[in-house]
Design an enzyme around this catalytic site. Sequence first.
Site, PDB file in Angstrom:
ATOM      1  N   GLU A   1     -11.395   3.192  21.531  1.00 27.03           N
ATOM      2  CA  GLU A   1     -12.983   3.273  21.069  1.00 27.03           C
ATOM      3  C   GLU A   1     -12.845   3.498  19.412  1.00 27.03           C
ATOM      4  O   GLU A   1     -13.472   2.669  18.523  1.00 27.03           O
ATOM      5  CB  GLU A   1     -13.669   4.425  21.432  1.00 27.03           C
ATOM      6  CG  GLU A   1     -13.869   3.878  23.044  1.00 27.03           C
ATOM      7  CD  GLU A   1     -14.299   2.567  23.548  1.00 27.03           C
ATOM      8  OE1 GLU A   1     -14.978   1.695  22.670  1.00 27.03           O
ATOM      9  OE2 GLU A   1     -14.081   2.252  24.602  1.00 27.03           O
TER      10      GLU A   1
ATOM     11  N   ASP B   1      -6.697  -1.790  22.420  1.00 24.70           N
ATOM     12  CA  ASP B   1      -5.578  -1.116  23.378  1.00 24.70           C
ATOM     13  C   ASP B   1      -4.423  -0.684  22.490  1.00 24.70           C
ATOM     14  O   ASP B   1      -3.717   0.421  22.725  1.00 24.70           O
ATOM     15  CB  ASP B   1      -5.332  -1.987  24.466  1.00 24.70           C
ATOM     16  CG  ASP B   1      -6.432  -2.161  25.372  1.00 24.70           C
ATOM     17  OD1 ASP B   1      -7.265  -1.175  25.672  1.00 24.70           O
ATOM     18  OD2 ASP B   1      -6.319  -2.957  26.435  1.00 24.70           O
TER      19      ASP B   1
HETATM   20 ZN   LIG Z   1     -13.003  -1.938  23.908  1.00 22.67          ZN
END
Ligand SMILES: [Zn+2]
Length: 680
Positions: free
Chosen positions: A520, A584
């Site tokens: 995030e 990621d």
């Molecule tokens: Zn995301």
Amino acid sequence: MQRPTLLVCVLLLVTLASQAQSQSNSSTLPKPMVSFDVNAMDKSVAPCDDFYQFACGNWLKNNPIPADQASWGRFNELHERNQLVLRGILEKQSADNPKRSSNDQKIGDYYASCMDETAINAKGTAPLQLTLDRIAGLSDKGQLPALVGYLHNNGVSALFEFSSEPDSKDSMMEIAGTDQGGLGLPDRDYYLKTDEKSVGLRKAYVAHITKMFELMGESPEKAAADANTVLSLETELAKASMDRIERRDPNKVYHKMTTAQLQELSPGFTWSEYFATIKSPSFSSLDVSVPDFVKGMNQLVTAASLDDIKTYLRWHAVHNAARLLPAAYVDENFNFYGKTLTGSKELRPRWKRCVQFTNGDIGEALGQAYVAEEFPPSSKAATLKMVNELEAALKADITELSWMTPETKKQALDKLAHITNKIGYPDKWRDYSTLTIVRGDALGNALRASDFEFKRQLKKIGKPVDRSEWGMTPPTVNAYYSARQNNINFPAGILQPPFYDPNIDAAVNFGAIGAVIGHELTHGFDDEGSQFDAQGNLRNWWTEKDRQQFDQLEGCFLNEYDSFVAVDDLHLKGKLTLGENTADNGGVRIAYMALLDVMGATPEKPADGYTPDQRFFVGWAQIWCESYRPEFARMLATVDEHSPGKYRVNGVVGNMPEFEKAYGCKPGAPMIRKPACRVW
Ligand SMILES: [Zn+2]
């Protein structure tokens, strides 16, 4: 009616289908899930050959997709557990007890009404009759704006979307915004692609609309003709819509103009009538996200016959209500949206659907009770501590980057310092006191909840942005970053095992929830988020040279994920998934750095036969153990900005020398990418 989650990056796409749950008649709460699950692993596979299979192989083998599911994974398992908690709360509050608090009356009676299928079947389409009468009464196109306003108040997604939004270039203020919408299929591509599968799906869609019209009493011939009318009108809207990849560029979906300019774009649709009907606060300018769409919508309402427009609106009214109409409508709705589009075999049991609708419509009332039961202050404090550790690691990472100039670094660090962290649940709960929930009126409750939410959004226009507000309810197993608010949000629902486990070693927690937090945070610095500054304004803070470098480095991810196969011969779209893949890769790296900082000079001891480094990577992999039905995988490849679990794992670890070292991979091992991709 909800606008698309524009500029809000969620951890995963949760559709109605993927929220589907397995059949269970027991309401006893299962034990918390296991964070590092040796039984999930397939140790016959070498981690350097296929890490996902190594970490998840046995889980995949032992957890076939349940019949009422489109996919099944660790997220679903946790979601299932949360559903059971919510069911317990709702069953308790659905007793008609005069001593209940106002919120408990609302959640209890909403749920009880939804569960009362006998009453719903007995009423037939009566709760929808007023809406159908208003559509039938449309006698002049001049009345259309008022009718669309009425439908939008009732949650019907007709012709376009309208709501409030933070101004991308003045992010402290809410402005009015209109966007493309009005489709019944998941994406514009479904209307425009000419391959065999797409043609087949359109045929099935027309058959579905036909059946819905037949249920409403039309003759088979008229129903079939009307269904084709709907497809043809929606195809016009689809043609005027901007595609998903283009929409990732925030400048392409921001066009501030005056209401007079909006009116010029669409002379056949009187906006002032629409604004008067929805009683929006007055405003003189707004964001017209896709001006070409407004032109296309105008073209459509000008060219189509009044009868055809009424047919289109009638379809959307019944489509919006289907979930709470009698069984024949629910079954037919599932037949297309569940079976055909996602491959699910069976409809979920009613209680699970009713829990989901209650959470979706009045989720902060339900969420308060959930938090009281499931989210102790210790979990909030521990998560916040990890967030701070992740932020420190990202700060160190940015500081040490070789490709970025000091000038841009200064701006990036400023942006990082301004990210606010929201953990668990809102500080200030939503006030539902003006919403009426009537026992025994399932559809009426849902329509009033839509009206409440639509009005709540409109009231914001012209006011300062309330950044304390949440875009997800507390029991949600998900997380998000908001680019225009520069904040990260972690609902209580995800701060549970296997994501966060108070009783397990730091290595596993950092691999799981730590990497999610890092993910995030990284969204603030992906292809989309990086175009917003510390205050959430769409403003370029990069030097030209740094931006070129950034684009080039991200290009590596683009090629990598383009090469992955989603299903059959359908590849992932590297451009559509670029932001998520960047997040990621950055998230796992930063979480790993944070873990090293936290362990310091005294690493944790190995456990279950694995070193802390090895456990970290398994922690990441095992939150993504999941399988998809082929139909659903095909849909996600078109609409989802996230890669499937397998590539969220293998696509990331292959880029990390730390992984190579942790597992002692030999040169040329299949998992290892050379050269590795890295941005953050
Ligand atoms: Zn995301």
